[in-house]
Design an enzyme around this catalytic site. Sequence first.
Site, PDB file in Angstrom:
ATOM      1  N   GLY A 146      50.190   6.281 -19.025  1.00 45.35           N
ATOM      2  CA  GLY A 146      50.827   7.545 -18.884  1.00 45.35           C
ATOM      3  C   GLY A 146      52.178   7.174 -18.683  1.00 45.35           C
ATOM      4  O   GLY A 146      53.097   8.414 -19.302  1.00 45.35           O
ATOM      5  N   GLU A 165      53.541   5.965 -22.321  1.00 42.00           N
ATOM      6  CA  GLU A 165      53.611   6.908 -22.999  1.00 42.00           C
ATOM      7  C   GLU A 165      54.788   7.960 -22.717  1.00 42.00           C
ATOM      8  O   GLU A 165      54.738   8.348 -23.655  1.00 42.00           O
ATOM      9  CB  GLU A 165      51.954   7.809 -23.080  1.00 42.00           C
ATOM     10  CG  GLU A 165      50.730   6.727 -23.339  1.00 42.00           C
ATOM     11  CD  GLU A 165      49.807   6.652 -23.316  1.00 42.00           C
ATOM     12  OE1 GLU A 165      49.348   7.217 -22.259  1.00 42.00           O
ATOM     13  OE2 GLU A 165      49.010   6.535 -24.238  1.00 42.00           O
ATOM     14  N   GLU A 167      45.373   0.557 -19.666  1.00 45.10           N
ATOM     15  CA  GLU A 167      44.004   1.669 -19.644  1.00 45.10           C
ATOM     16  C   GLU A 167      42.637   0.911 -19.962  1.00 45.10           C
ATOM     17  O   GLU A 167      41.597   1.171 -20.090  1.00 45.10           O
ATOM     18  CB  GLU A 167      44.193   2.757 -20.708  1.00 45.10           C
ATOM     19  CG  GLU A 167      44.855   3.447 -20.705  1.00 45.10           C
ATOM     20  CD  GLU A 167      46.207   3.318 -20.632  1.00 45.10           C
ATOM     21  OE1 GLU A 167      46.924   1.878 -21.332  1.00 45.10           O
ATOM     22  OE2 GLU A 167      47.510   4.671 -20.962  1.00 45.10           O
TER      23      GLU A 167
HETATM   24  N1  DAK Z   1      46.405   6.796 -10.032  1.00 47.53           N
HETATM   25  C1  DAK Z   1      45.808   6.862  -9.076  1.00 47.53           C
HETATM   26  N2  DAK Z   1      46.839   6.615  -8.252  1.00 47.53           N
HETATM   27  C2  DAK Z   1      47.868   5.358  -7.903  1.00 47.53           C
HETATM   28  C3  DAK Z   1      47.684   4.906  -9.321  1.00 47.53           C
HETATM   29  C4  DAK Z   1      47.066   5.305 -10.472  1.00 47.53           C
HETATM   30  N3  DAK Z   1      47.688   5.613 -12.089  1.00 47.53           N
HETATM   31  N4  DAK Z   1      48.650   3.754  -9.845  1.00 47.53           N
HETATM   32  C5  DAK Z   1      48.789   3.464  -7.942  1.00 47.53           C
HETATM   33  N5  DAK Z   1      48.666   4.658  -7.098  1.00 47.53           N
HETATM   34  C6  DAK Z   1      48.231   4.853  -5.874  1.00 47.53           C
HETATM   35  C7  DAK Z   1      47.253   3.827  -5.256  1.00 47.53           C
HETATM   36  O1  DAK Z   1      46.368   4.310  -5.463  1.00 47.53           O
HETATM   37  C8  DAK Z   1      47.994   3.145  -3.889  1.00 47.53           C
HETATM   38  O2  DAK Z   1      47.544   3.970  -3.007  1.00 47.53           O
HETATM   39  P1  DAK Z   1      46.626   4.219  -1.466  1.00 47.53           P
HETATM   40  O3  DAK Z   1      45.644   3.338  -2.279  1.00 47.53           O
HETATM   41  O4  DAK Z   1      47.723   4.361  -1.013  1.00 47.53           O
HETATM   42  O5  DAK Z   1      46.411   5.773  -1.126  1.00 47.53           O
HETATM   43  C9  DAK Z   1      49.149   3.876  -4.226  1.00 47.53           C
HETATM   44  O6  DAK Z   1      49.212   5.025  -5.383  1.00 47.53           O
HETATM   45  C10 DAK Z   1      50.389   2.507  -4.267  1.00 47.53           C
HETATM   46  O7  DAK Z   1      49.341   1.721  -5.355  1.00 47.53           O
HETATM   47  P2  DAK Z   1      49.232   0.080  -4.782  1.00 47.53           P
HETATM   48  O8  DAK Z   1      48.906  -0.338  -3.095  1.00 47.53           O
HETATM   49  O9  DAK Z   1      48.152  -0.553  -6.222  1.00 47.53           O
HETATM   50  O10 DAK Z   1      50.621  -0.252  -5.327  1.00 47.53           O
HETATM   51  P3  DAK Z   1      50.526  -2.190  -5.927  1.00 47.53           P
HETATM   52  O11 DAK Z   1      52.588  -2.176  -5.487  1.00 47.53           O
HETATM   53  O12 DAK Z   1      49.634  -2.927  -5.406  1.00 47.53           O
HETATM   54  O13 DAK Z   1      50.271  -2.265  -7.393  1.00 47.53           O
HETATM   55  C11 DAK Z   1      50.248  -1.618  -9.856  1.00 47.53           C
HETATM   56  C12 DAK Z   1      51.433  -1.258  -8.194  1.00 47.53           C
HETATM   57  C13 DAK Z   1      50.885  -0.450 -10.218  1.00 47.53           C
HETATM   58  C14 DAK Z   1      50.182  -2.874 -10.509  1.00 47.53           C
HETATM   59  C15 DAK Z   1      48.946  -0.244  -9.091  1.00 47.53           C
HETATM   60  O14 DAK Z   1      48.695   0.496  -8.477  1.00 47.53           O
HETATM   61  C16 DAK Z   1      48.547   0.054  -9.989  1.00 47.53           C
HETATM   62  O15 DAK Z   1      47.260  -1.330 -10.684  1.00 47.53           O
HETATM   63  N6  DAK Z   1      48.004   1.242 -10.599  1.00 47.53           N
HETATM   64  C17 DAK Z   1      47.031   1.540 -11.929  1.00 47.53           C
HETATM   65  C18 DAK Z   1      48.159   1.601 -13.136  1.00 47.53           C
HETATM   66  C19 DAK Z   1      46.705   1.869 -13.946  1.00 47.53           C
HETATM   67  O16 DAK Z   1      45.408   1.075 -14.158  1.00 47.53           O
HETATM   68  N7  DAK Z   1      47.542   2.250 -14.919  1.00 47.53           N
HETATM   69  C20 DAK Z   1      46.820   3.280 -15.777  1.00 47.53           C
HETATM   70  C21 DAK Z   1      46.056   4.301 -15.751  1.00 47.53           C
HETATM   71  S1  DAK Z   1      44.911   5.558 -16.622  1.00 47.53           S
HETATM   72  C22 DAK Z   1      44.295  11.748 -21.363  1.00 47.53           C
HETATM   73  C23 DAK Z   1      46.093  10.723 -22.167  1.00 47.53           C
HETATM   74  C24 DAK Z   1      46.255   9.222 -21.082  1.00 47.53           C
HETATM   75  C25 DAK Z   1      45.972   8.878 -19.897  1.00 47.53           C
HETATM   76  C26 DAK Z   1      45.410   9.470 -19.142  1.00 47.53           C
HETATM   77  C27 DAK Z   1      44.374  11.249 -19.462  1.00 47.53           C
HETATM   78  N8  DAK Z   1      43.947  12.135 -21.979  1.00 47.53           N
HETATM   79  C28 DAK Z   1      44.930  12.373 -23.070  1.00 47.53           C
HETATM   80  C29 DAK Z   1      43.446  13.449 -21.369  1.00 47.53           C
HETATM   81  C30 DAK Z   1      46.519   7.656 -19.165  1.00 47.53           C
HETATM   82  C31 DAK Z   1      45.525   7.568 -18.627  1.00 47.53           C
HETATM   83  C32 DAK Z   1      46.898   6.211 -17.754  1.00 47.53           C
HETATM   84  O17 DAK Z   1      47.358   5.918 -17.903  1.00 47.53           O
END
Ligand code: DAK
Length: 261
Positions: free
Chosen positions: A112, A115, A135
């Site tokens: 997101g 996006e 995603e």
């Molecule tokens: N959501 C929630 N918390 C998150 C997060 C996320 N997307 N990304 C990071 N955090 C949090 C981690 O959980 C961690 O929290 P604590 O564990 O300390 O409580 C904190 O931020 C620091 O993150 P990391 O410890 O993981 O930090 P690193 O530097 O090691 O890693 C990273 C950074 C960016 C590589 C990693 O955090 C990561 O992979 N994050 C997730 C990235 C991801 O998968 N993003 C896509 C999310 S899905 C919709 C339309 C669109 C969407 C949804 C709905 N509708 C129309 C209904 C969109 C969906 C998405 O974006």
Amino acid sequence: MAPMSSFETIQTSVEGAVATITIDRPKALNALNSQVLEEVVAAAEGFDADENIGAIVLTGSEKAFAAGADIKEMQTKSYPGIRMERMFEDWERLAKLETPLITAVSGYALGGGCEVAMLGDILLASESAKFGQPEITLGIIPGMGGTQRLTRAVGKYKAMDLILTGRTMDAEEAERSGLVSRVLPVEGFQKEVAKVAQKVAGMSQVATAAATKMVDAAYETTLTQGVATERDTFWALFATEDQSEGMDAFVNKRKPEWKNS
Ligand code: DAK
């Protein structure tokens, strides 16, 4: 809109004719939850309605523009609840602002986050920016325009690569692929962003609104229709004071003073 001081997940500031909205959830790498959405849209639409504002910057921290939608908020959602609440539909309102929106990405712009960055008119990246649509690694697909806007920006094969593997691409690759307008050094990034925004904000608002509308139309219309609408819009600008002012200023070697009318 809610009073600026009551925002909890963003900060706002105004410098001259440029308004800046900074996403501020550092502990979650600026993950986009419903509150961020509400606050960003309220602030952006408030600035859009303010005739003193000629450009809006949407940015994050040095480490993250936004690491995606908040996975912890989404985790327990189910269908049809997510559909009935029309989750995240309102992000699209940023694409409809009349005031040019500059998205400025440093660090992560994932899911997101990528996006939302693509909802801007100009996308500026620092050398540290990392873009991706991960995603697929969560068992879902992009849902705020990623499959559509990314594909239009970088073409089918790069978009498929990013969306099917979930990998990230750095700023250099993003610029080469056509996703970003410019890459700027990490040091002094926000200052350089502000300079670009001030430049845009220094133009006639009637002209910038017409320009953004027409460029966006390139994605929605056929070439013949788009060129015809552009020509009509161009002709119509000759009914504005700013056209007379801009051309008179050029001929008389002076700076234009826009009336925004
Ligand atoms: N959501 C929630 N918390 C998150 C997060 C996320 N997307 N990304 C990071 N955090 C949090 C981690 O959980 C961690 O929290 P604590 O564990 O300390 O409580 C904190 O931020 C620091 O993150 P990391 O410890 O993981 O930090 P690193 O530097 O090691 O890693 C990273 C950074 C960016 C590589 C990693 O955090 C990561 O992979 N994050 C997730 C990235 C991801 O998968 N993003 C896509 C999310 S899905 C919709 C339309 C669109 C969407 C949804 C709905 N509708 C129309 C209904 C969109 C969906 C998405 O974006």
